[in-house]
Design a protein around this motif. Structure first.
Motif, PDB file in Angstrom:
ATOM      1  N   GLU A  98       0.740  -1.146  -0.052  1.00  0.00           N
ATOM      2  CA  GLU A  98       0.019   0.042   0.092  1.00  0.00           C
ATOM      3  C   GLU A  98       0.967   1.093  -0.017  1.00  0.00           C
ATOM      4  OE1 GLU A  98      -2.888  -0.262   3.188  1.00  0.00           O
ATOM      5  OE2 GLU A  98      -2.900  -2.386   3.031  1.00  0.00           O
ATOM      6  N   ARG A 147      -5.256 -10.729  -1.712  1.00  0.00           N
ATOM      7  CA  ARG A 147      -6.057  -9.430  -1.868  1.00  0.00           C
ATOM      8  C   ARG A 147      -5.812  -8.883  -3.141  1.00  0.00           C
ATOM      9  NH1 ARG A 147      -4.054  -5.427   2.390  1.00  0.00           N
ATOM     10  NH2 ARG A 147      -5.784  -4.213   1.506  1.00  0.00           N
ATOM     11  N   LYS A 149      -7.734  -8.360  -5.862  1.00  0.00           N
ATOM     12  CA  LYS A 149      -8.676  -7.498  -6.403  1.00  0.00           C
ATOM     13  C   LYS A 149      -8.811  -6.201  -5.501  1.00  0.00           C
ATOM     14  CE  LYS A 149     -10.244 -10.446  -9.338  1.00  0.00           C
ATOM     15  NZ  LYS A 149     -10.146 -10.226 -10.818  1.00  0.00           N
ATOM     16  N   GLU A 150      -8.117  -6.030  -4.426  1.00  0.00           N
ATOM     17  CA  GLU A 150      -8.000  -4.831  -3.650  1.00  0.00           C
ATOM     18  C   GLU A 150      -6.821  -4.061  -3.782  1.00  0.00           C
ATOM     19  OE1 GLU A 150      -8.699  -6.164   0.342  1.00  0.00           O
ATOM     20  OE2 GLU A 150      -9.716  -8.070  -0.063  1.00  0.00           O
ATOM     21  N   THR A 152      -3.941  -2.197  -5.339  1.00  0.00           N
ATOM     22  CA  THR A 152      -3.547  -1.215  -6.560  1.00  0.00           C
ATOM     23  C   THR A 152      -1.970  -1.495  -6.678  1.00  0.00           C
ATOM     24  OG1 THR A 152      -5.401   0.260  -6.600  1.00  0.00           O
ATOM     25  CG2 THR A 152      -3.149   0.782  -7.767  1.00  0.00           C
TER      26      THR A 152
END
Length: 371
Positions: A98, A147, A149-150, A152
């Motif tokens: 992230e 994760r 799909k969550e 970027t």
């Protein structure tokens, strides 16, 4: 028990978090991180994550020169004793996926672990990678897969992983046949494997655009030579066992050993190469065309077989061929015009709604739609 109480307090709000951070950073956190105990590691990760979550200032401190050794020691502890709760994954997700700090953390592990406990330096030439680096990649790979799909994907992260993969390829000689799946216990092989599985999932993200990087990370990887390297590795590997057997029966054993000297370093390596290529080709015509122009169609067809050293190779091979043929008449024609050498049965193509018809005189083939 004291750490767990403190961890619970850390959930009580920003004021408590700032008080805990001010009282423990940096020396106390570093000392606690070096305690090789799962019972200590879990609440410690909870405290650090709770304090840093939502606070870019504390994340910056944690990922600075003073804070990164704390994270390195946590990784070393977890690699030795494991972890029981998800706080370590949450913390590493925050730092590595992230945010932008994965390259710094990965390289910091190298510098910290290059010294023994007594402070003596280890020969870096004999240790291209360390167990803790392989462990970090393993956890990051798990987080990304869970994760997908969550998250970027940031461009810098993708290019860093590709750089690690290239370095591991250069460091490994591919002379030892696979004896186990990941993790193998050999740092360089595990780094090779986990960086490849991360690339597989990055390319499955279907062109995720970073928050700060207005580029398709897959195209960025392709521009950096990802496809060329993958095809080169796949060509250099000896063919799957079923094809080797057929070639040996046809009297080509000498050619096989001379032209395919490299072997899979772990069980599943070939499958992972094919998976990355297949994901890159998904709805990307320029990738489909590039593989055809690099004479990769037959090579990819050869991966549509069962291989005991590469579980699910056939499924990934079929997925890759489906992606190479979808909406690409040139690739369909290239497969149809392949000249068959001996008897070849490809029933897997039926799952794509296709079949190969062969002219018995010319031995040329054409692809026929049966759906």
């Amino acid at each position: 028990m004291g750490l767990q109480v403190l961890a619970n307090v850390s959930l009580a709000g920003k004021e408590h978090q700032q008080a805990i951070w001010g009282g423990l950073f940096h020396d106390e956190l570093y000392m606690l991180a070096k305690v090789r105990s799962q019972g200590t590691c879990d609440p410690l990760c909870m405290i650090i994550y709770a304090c840093c979550d939502g606070s870019p200032e504390l994340v910056l401190q944690l990922c600075g020169n003073q804070g990164l050794p704390i994270v390195v020691e946590i990784i070393r502890t977890a690699s030795l004793v494991g972890f029981g709760e998800e706080w370590l994954k949450l913390l590493l997700s925050r730092i590595c996926l992230e945010d932008i700090y994965f390259p710094q953390l990965f390289s910091r592990i190298y510098s910290v672990c290059s010294y023994c406990e007594n402070g003596e330096e280890i020969s870096l030439s004999s240790n291209p990678f360390f167990t803790e680096q392989a462990y970090l990649l393993n956890i990051v790979s798990e987080i990304l897969n869970e994760r997908l799909k969550e998250i970027t994907i940031l461009n810098d992260f993708a290019l860093c992983i590709f750089g690690i993969f290239k370095k591991s390829v250069e460091a490994f000689e591919f002379g030892s046949r696979a004896e186990s799946r990941l993790p193998t216990g050999f740092a360089v092989i595990d780094v090779l494997g986990y960086s490849l599985t991360i690339l597989r999932d990055i390319c499955a993200n279907n062109g995720g655009v970073g928050k700060e990087d207005l580029v398709d990370v897959v195209d960025s990887l392709l521009s950096s030579g990802l496809l060329d390297l993958l095809l080169c590795l796949l060509r250099d590997l000896e063919p799957p066992k079923i094809i080797r057997k057929a070639m040996n029966q046809a009297g080509n054993q000498e050619a096989t050993t001379s032209y395919f000297p490299k072997v899979c370093p772990y069980k599943g390596f070939r499958r992972d190469l094919v998976a990355v290529i297949g994901n890159c080709a998904y709805r990307r015509k320029h990738v489909q065309d590039d593989i055809r122009q690099k004479n990769g169609m037959l090579l990819m067809l050869q991966q549509c077989v069962t291989d005991e050293d590469n579980p699910f190779l056939r499924e990934w091979g079929i997925w890759s061929m489906r992606n190479l043929l979808e909406g690409n008449s040139e690739n369909q024609q290239a497969v149809a015009e392949l000249e068959l050498q001996g008897s070849v049965d490809m029933p897997e193509l039926a799952g794509l709604g296709l079949k190969v018809e062969v002219d018995q005189n010319t031995r040329s083939a054409k692809l026929v739609n049966i759906s």
